[in-house]
Write a protein that holds these residues in place. Structure first.
Motif, PDB file in Angstrom:
ATOM      1  N   ALA A  82       0.842  -1.207   0.000  1.00 38.27           N
ATOM      2  CA  ALA A  82       0.000   0.000   0.000  1.00 38.27           C
ATOM      3  C   ALA A  82       0.875   1.254   0.000  1.00 38.27           C
ATOM      4  O   ALA A  82       0.576   2.235  -0.703  1.00 38.27           O
ATOM      5  CB  ALA A  82      -0.919  -0.013   1.222  1.00 38.27           C
ATOM      6  N   ALA A  83       1.959   1.218   0.771  1.00 38.35           N
ATOM      7  CA  ALA A  83       2.858   2.389   0.825  1.00 38.35           C
ATOM      8  C   ALA A  83       3.579   2.570  -0.510  1.00 38.35           C
ATOM      9  O   ALA A  83       3.695   3.696  -1.022  1.00 38.35           O
ATOM     10  CB  ALA A  83       3.853   2.226   1.958  1.00 38.35           C
ATOM     11  N   ALA A  84       4.050   1.455  -1.082  1.00 34.00           N
ATOM     12  CA  ALA A  84       4.776   1.539  -2.359  1.00 34.00           C
ATOM     13  C   ALA A  84       3.853   2.060  -3.460  1.00 34.00           C
ATOM     14  O   ALA A  84       4.264   2.859  -4.309  1.00 34.00           O
ATOM     15  CB  ALA A  84       5.339   0.171  -2.726  1.00 34.00           C
ATOM     16  N   MET A  85       2.608   1.616  -3.407  1.00 33.05           N
ATOM     17  CA  MET A  85       1.621   1.997  -4.439  1.00 33.05           C
ATOM     18  C   MET A  85       1.451   3.514  -4.541  1.00 33.05           C
ATOM     19  O   MET A  85       1.232   4.042  -5.619  1.00 33.05           O
ATOM     20  CB  MET A  85       0.275   1.366  -4.056  1.00 33.05           C
ATOM     21  CG  MET A  85      -0.811   1.493  -5.069  1.00 33.05           C
ATOM     22  SD  MET A  85      -0.732   0.117  -6.175  1.00 33.05           S
ATOM     23  CE  MET A  85      -1.442  -1.160  -5.144  1.00 33.05           C
ATOM     24  N   VAL A  86       1.552   4.210  -3.409  1.00 35.49           N
ATOM     25  CA  VAL A  86       1.370   5.674  -3.474  1.00 35.49           C
ATOM     26  C   VAL A  86       2.711   6.415  -3.523  1.00 35.49           C
ATOM     27  O   VAL A  86       2.758   7.621  -3.311  1.00 35.49           O
ATOM     28  CB  VAL A  86       0.503   6.197  -2.294  1.00 35.49           C
ATOM     29  CG1 VAL A  86      -0.922   5.702  -2.435  1.00 35.49           C
ATOM     30  CG2 VAL A  86       1.092   5.819  -0.942  1.00 35.49           C
ATOM     31  N   GLY A  87       3.785   5.664  -3.800  1.00 37.33           N
ATOM     32  CA  GLY A  87       5.047   6.331  -4.100  1.00 37.33           C
ATOM     33  C   GLY A  87       6.089   6.355  -2.998  1.00 37.33           C
ATOM     34  O   GLY A  87       7.175   6.907  -3.197  1.00 37.33           O
ATOM     35  N   PHE A  88       5.790   5.770  -1.823  1.00 37.28           N
ATOM     36  CA  PHE A  88       6.846   5.721  -0.800  1.00 37.28           C
ATOM     37  C   PHE A  88       7.947   4.763  -1.256  1.00 37.28           C
ATOM     38  O   PHE A  88       7.665   3.695  -1.828  1.00 37.28           O
ATOM     39  CB  PHE A  88       6.286   5.232   0.542  1.00 37.28           C
ATOM     40  CG  PHE A  88       5.567   6.286   1.328  1.00 37.28           C
ATOM     41  CD1 PHE A  88       6.272   7.236   2.058  1.00 37.28           C
ATOM     42  CD2 PHE A  88       4.183   6.334   1.339  1.00 37.28           C
ATOM     43  CE1 PHE A  88       5.606   8.220   2.789  1.00 37.28           C
ATOM     44  CE2 PHE A  88       3.505   7.312   2.063  1.00 37.28           C
ATOM     45  CZ  PHE A  88       4.224   8.257   2.790  1.00 37.28           C
ATOM     46  N   THR A  89       9.195   5.144  -0.997  1.00 35.97           N
ATOM     47  CA  THR A  89      10.315   4.251  -1.309  1.00 35.97           C
ATOM     48  C   THR A  89      10.988   3.753  -0.026  1.00 35.97           C
ATOM     49  O   THR A  89      11.927   2.966  -0.078  1.00 35.97           O
ATOM     50  CB  THR A  89      11.365   4.980  -2.175  1.00 35.97           C
ATOM     51  OG1 THR A  89      11.750   6.190  -1.505  1.00 35.97           O
ATOM     52  CG2 THR A  89      10.791   5.311  -3.550  1.00 35.97           C
ATOM     53  N   LEU A 116      11.179  -1.373  -1.307  1.00 33.02           N
ATOM     54  CA  LEU A 116      11.212  -0.431  -0.182  1.00 33.02           C
ATOM     55  C   LEU A 116      12.489  -0.554   0.637  1.00 33.02           C
ATOM     56  O   LEU A 116      12.967  -1.672   0.895  1.00 33.02           O
ATOM     57  CB  LEU A 116      10.017  -0.699   0.743  1.00 33.02           C
ATOM     58  CG  LEU A 116       8.642  -0.385   0.169  1.00 33.02           C
ATOM     59  CD1 LEU A 116       7.555  -0.999   1.051  1.00 33.02           C
ATOM     60  CD2 LEU A 116       8.444   1.129   0.045  1.00 33.02           C
ATOM     61  N   THR A 117      13.007   0.581   1.066  1.00 35.37           N
ATOM     62  CA  THR A 117      14.142   0.606   1.998  1.00 35.37           C
ATOM     63  C   THR A 117      13.594   0.691   3.415  1.00 35.37           C
ATOM     64  O   THR A 117      12.744   1.548   3.694  1.00 35.37           O
ATOM     65  CB  THR A 117      15.018   1.857   1.739  1.00 35.37           C
ATOM     66  OG1 THR A 117      15.481   1.802   0.396  1.00 35.37           O
ATOM     67  CG2 THR A 117      16.203   1.917   2.692  1.00 35.37           C
ATOM     68  N   PRO A 118      14.080  -0.176   4.324  1.00 35.27           N
ATOM     69  CA  PRO A 118      13.649  -0.038   5.713  1.00 35.27           C
ATOM     70  C   PRO A 118      14.446   1.074   6.388  1.00 35.27           C
ATOM     71  O   PRO A 118      15.665   0.994   6.494  1.00 35.27           O
ATOM     72  CB  PRO A 118      13.975  -1.403   6.314  1.00 35.27           C
ATOM     73  CG  PRO A 118      15.115  -1.918   5.495  1.00 35.27           C
ATOM     74  CD  PRO A 118      15.018  -1.286   4.122  1.00 35.27           C
ATOM     75  N   ALA A 119      13.748   2.120   6.840  1.00 33.96           N
ATOM     76  CA  ALA A 119      14.440   3.249   7.461  1.00 33.96           C
ATOM     77  C   ALA A 119      14.796   2.936   8.910  1.00 33.96           C
ATOM     78  O   ALA A 119      15.865   3.335   9.394  1.00 33.96           O
ATOM     79  CB  ALA A 119      13.556   4.488   7.406  1.00 33.96           C
ATOM     80  N   LEU A 120      13.915   2.208   9.586  1.00 34.77           N
ATOM     81  CA  LEU A 120      14.074   2.045  11.043  1.00 34.77           C
ATOM     82  C   LEU A 120      13.031   1.086  11.587  1.00 34.77           C
ATOM     83  O   LEU A 120      11.910   1.017  11.069  1.00 34.77           O
ATOM     84  CB  LEU A 120      13.833   3.411  11.697  1.00 34.77           C
ATOM     85  CG  LEU A 120      13.628   3.467  13.211  1.00 34.77           C
ATOM     86  CD1 LEU A 120      14.944   3.854  13.892  1.00 34.77           C
ATOM     87  CD2 LEU A 120      12.559   4.482  13.605  1.00 34.77           C
ATOM     88  N   PHE A 121      13.380   0.315  12.611  1.00 31.95           N
ATOM     89  CA  PHE A 121      12.381  -0.284  13.499  1.00 31.95           C
ATOM     90  C   PHE A 121      12.959  -0.387  14.896  1.00 31.95           C
ATOM     91  O   PHE A 121      14.125  -0.033  15.117  1.00 31.95           O
ATOM     92  CB  PHE A 121      11.806  -1.610  12.961  1.00 31.95           C
ATOM     93  CG  PHE A 121      12.795  -2.671  12.578  1.00 31.95           C
ATOM     94  CD1 PHE A 121      13.315  -3.536  13.522  1.00 31.95           C
ATOM     95  CD2 PHE A 121      13.187  -2.820  11.253  1.00 31.95           C
ATOM     96  CE1 PHE A 121      14.212  -4.532  13.153  1.00 31.95           C
ATOM     97  CE2 PHE A 121      14.074  -3.820  10.871  1.00 31.95           C
ATOM     98  CZ  PHE A 121      14.591  -4.673  11.822  1.00 31.95           C
ATOM     99  N   ASN A 122      12.133  -0.793  15.837  1.00 32.79           N
ATOM    100  CA  ASN A 122      12.538  -0.805  17.244  1.00 32.79           C
ATOM    101  C   ASN A 122      13.029  -2.187  17.656  1.00 32.79           C
ATOM    102  O   ASN A 122      12.532  -3.197  17.153  1.00 32.79           O
ATOM    103  CB  ASN A 122      11.343  -0.462  18.143  1.00 32.79           C
ATOM    104  CG  ASN A 122      10.857   0.959  17.956  1.00 32.79           C
ATOM    105  OD1 ASN A 122      11.393   1.711  17.155  1.00 32.79           O
ATOM    106  ND2 ASN A 122       9.830   1.328  18.691  1.00 32.79           N
ATOM    107  N   MET A 123      13.922  -2.221  18.613  1.00 38.32           N
ATOM    108  CA  MET A 123      14.276  -3.501  19.229  1.00 38.32           C
ATOM    109  C   MET A 123      13.077  -4.013  20.029  1.00 38.32           C
ATOM    110  O   MET A 123      12.207  -3.227  20.424  1.00 38.32           O
ATOM    111  CB  MET A 123      15.472  -3.321  20.152  1.00 38.32           C
ATOM    112  CG  MET A 123      16.748  -3.082  19.379  1.00 38.32           C
ATOM    113  SD  MET A 123      18.184  -3.566  20.333  1.00 38.32           S
ATOM    114  CE  MET A 123      19.473  -3.101  19.168  1.00 38.32           C
TER     115      MET A 123
END
Ligand SMILES: O=C(O)C(=O)[C@@H](O)CO
Ligand code: MG
Length: 258
Positions: A23-30, A54-61
């Protein structure tokens, strides 16, 4: 122009978590970020990212028992072994996804005495050393006490002092504009002062935590300042859309067409 990352924990809640990548990629998020990938295997998360470019920018431990109210382990006495195990888990997900930064949550702690500070610093040092071997940054984020009462890391200067005291090249500040405004205000000056240690930025309107440019701050001015300051990292869109996520993305077009 900042590189926006959709926060898949808050945005695209119209569909199940694993469907939010498409869904995020569909509206242009990379790029995307999310709080916790741990309900799914590292392989599945890695696949969703790759399938959607998609590039993963961040997630939490892993934060301890989130459902029971825990909000991280790093400053908690008696939980050091569990914290170390959580670093291993996060690094397994990091290797499978290619993420370059992980957010370590401090936990809820009633005390901020020397003993608690020492535990927090030990945990961060351990996480930095383990993650550094994989070229990964650790970020720490002050969170406002209205949203998270009792959260240990609730002050930007305390975070900056911690980063300075530990002197690890891969320990950085997660500057969430929403939390900064609620805790201290003075956002623009803080961005300028803290830019050398900022490893990740997040944005939402204040006080409702909705789409940027709908609250009390001039969010476009702040985003432009990130460019002026030479910030090359991601800006996580960590907000709760007022209605439909896609319908609410007009703010991004408005910002880009300025
Ligand atoms: O709440 C925030 O702000 C975050 O960035 C989360 O990672 C912590 O809950
Ligand atoms: Mg945040």
């Amino acid at each position: 122009m900042p590189q926006f990352a959709a926060n898949l924990t808050m945005m695209f809640n119209e569909v199940a978590f694993l469907e939010r990548f498409a869904a995020a990629a569909m509206v242009g998020f990379t790029a995307v970020e999310f709080l916790f990938p741990y309900d799914h295997t590292p392989e599945v998360i890695g696949e969703r990212l790759r399938e959607n470019g998609l590039t993963p920018a961040l997630f939490n431990m892993p934060p301890g028992n989130w459902q029971a109210g825990e909000r991280g382990l790093a400053a908690l006495d008696g939980r050091q072994n569990e914290f170390r195990a959580s670093v291993d888990v996060a690094l397994r997900y990091a290797r499978s996804t290619g993420v370059r930064r992980l957010h370590v949550m401090s936990g809820l702690a009633s005390r901020k005495d020397a003993a608690a500070v020492a535990i927090y610093r030990n945990s961060l040092t351990y996480a930095c050393d383990q993650a550094g071997a994989d070229g990964i940054d650790i970020v720490i984020e002050p969170i406002n006490p209205r949203d998270m009462p009792g959260y240990f890391l609730n002050d930007f200067d305390f975070a900056a002092d911690t980063i300075s005291a530990l002197d690890r090249p891969n320990l950085k500040l997660q500057f969430d504009i929403y939390h900064r405004q609620i805790i201290h205000g003075d956002v623009l000056t803080a961005l300028r002062r803290l830019m050398p240690i900022i490893g990740h930025v997040q944005i939402a309107s204040v006080p409702l935590r909705n789409e940027p440019a709908t609250g009390e701050l001039d969010d476009f001015r702040l985003l432009r300042e990130l460019d002026i300051l030479g910030y090359k990292g991601f800006v996580g869109c960590e907000y709760r859309p007022v209605g439909n996520t896609v319908a609410g993305l007009g703010w991004m077009d408005a910002f880009r067409s300025q």
